[in-house]
Structures are given as C-alpha cells and as structure tokens.
Design a protein around this motif. Structure first.
Motif: not given
Lengths: 111, 113
Positions: A30-31, A92, A95, B94, B97-99
């Motif tokens: 996703s990134s 990444a 979630n 961070r 818990q996202q990217d």
C-alpha cells in the motif's frame, strides 16, 4: 521468507558519483518507505511513496514507486560523504501494523 | 533530536542479570514497537503494542518480556539473556496501526557477556 529484495547490499563510491538502490518484491504494498540510518542512531524516514508511478525528490535524492506498487528505487545524484549510511526500504501492508524491511544497503561515500 | 527517547544508550549485562530497557514518546502515538537490529542488517520486529495492548509477538523467546505501562511508555524486561542477544534494540512509534511511517529512537546498544 524475504518479501522485499534490496540491492546492492554494499556500495562504496567516490564523492560526486551517482548511484541507484533498488527494492523489489512480488507482492503489492500500500505504500513504501525509505529510511536512512547513521551509526549510533535509529532509522530516520526520508520519504513515503503511495501512488503507483509516483516520483518524489528530496534535494539530490529521487525516489520512484513502480506502477504496480511492487518495487521502488532510490537514486542519489552527486553523492557526498554526508550521504554515508544504511539505507532501508520498507513496504507497508494496509492495516497489518507491520513493515516489511529490505535487507538494507550500506553506502560509503569517500571524499 | 529524536522524539522517541530510549534509555540507557548502552548496556552491558551478564547472562544471569535482570535489566530493563525503557522507551518514551510524547507524540500521542498509540502504536509502539520493539525491534532488534544486528550490525548492517535491517531491524527485526519483536513486539507491537496497539492502544497499550500487545497485538504482535513475533515468536520472541520468553527471556524478553515487554510491558506498556501507559500510552507514552514502553519497557523491555530482560532476563537470562544469551551472548547472541547482543544487538541494538530499537523502539519505534506511529499513529494508530495504519501504514504510516515509524518514528525510531536511537536505540540501546546491548552487550551480553
């Protein structure tokens, strides 16, 4: 299983030379984030790329995210001794709370 | 200066000792991480805390025991370590818990004798 292949793992160049570091995977992220780590310190974020085909510039550093979001590259123009360090790419997955790190590239720029 | 503070910077301990590593952040981040890093290698994930609850344990041996007393603090308790556990231990945080990117501390250099 290493999901993110980073190359080269070691690079020693003269000041003023250009270089490219590659980060490749068969998985979609996703990134993708790039970090630099200097001796005695923790990794510091350089950039995050999110969109397929995205190009970001940070002074002499150019970061690219592949169209399919499976690979990325870091290009440094006219390297300087201050660029010396360990460069890490990290992918990444949405979630999951985890980053998948590449093996790292140890860069030495000689004056 | 990093916004994630780790203490001590260096630690030498014997295999029978008990010691603790400490990490603190005041950025309001709700996810905190422990990583282990060997020289010229990438960080290896050990533990993740999300909203003060342990959410990920990467099959770490029980001689490493994490603790999250509150949203700003993260500890790693060490007991009966082996010489191969010598490494740089990095704390990171961070948002959620996202990217999103990790903010790393400067680590604790641990030597087990």
């Amino acid at each position: 299983t290493q999901l993110l292949e980073q190359s080269p793992q070691f690079l020693s160049i003269q000041e003023g030379e250009n270089l490219t570091v590659y980060c490749n995977s068969s998985s979609v992220f996703s990134s993708l984030q790039w970090y630099r780590q200097e001796p005695g310190e923790g990794p510091v974020l350089l950039v995050t790329v999110v969109t397929g085909g995205e190009v970001k510039k940070l002074k002499r550093l150019t970061f690219q995210f592949g169209d399919a979001r499976k690979d990325s590259s870091l290009h440094i123009t006219a390297a300087q001794p201050g660029d010396t360090g360990l460069y890490l790419c990290a992918g990444a997955r949405s979630n999951t709370g985890k980053l998948i790190f590449g093996q790292g590239t140890t860069l030495q720029v000689k004056p | 200066d990093t916004e994630v503070t780790q203490t001590p910077k260096h630690l030498v301990m014997g295999m029978t000792n008990k010691k603790s590593l400490k990490c603190e952040q005041h950025m309001g981040h709700r996810a905190m991480y422990w990583y282990k890093q060997k020289a010229k290698k990438p960080p290896e994930l050990m533990f993740v805390y999300s909203y003060e609850k342990l959410s990920i344990n990467e099959s770490v041996p029980s001689r490493f025991s994490p603790e999250c007393p509150n949203s700003s603090l993260l500890n790693l308790h060490l007991h009966a370590l082996q010489p191969e556990d010598s490494a740089l231990y990095l704390c990171a945080s961070r948002e959620g818990q996202q990217d999103l990117p990790l903010h790393f501390g400067n680590g604790t250099r641990l030597t087990v004798t």
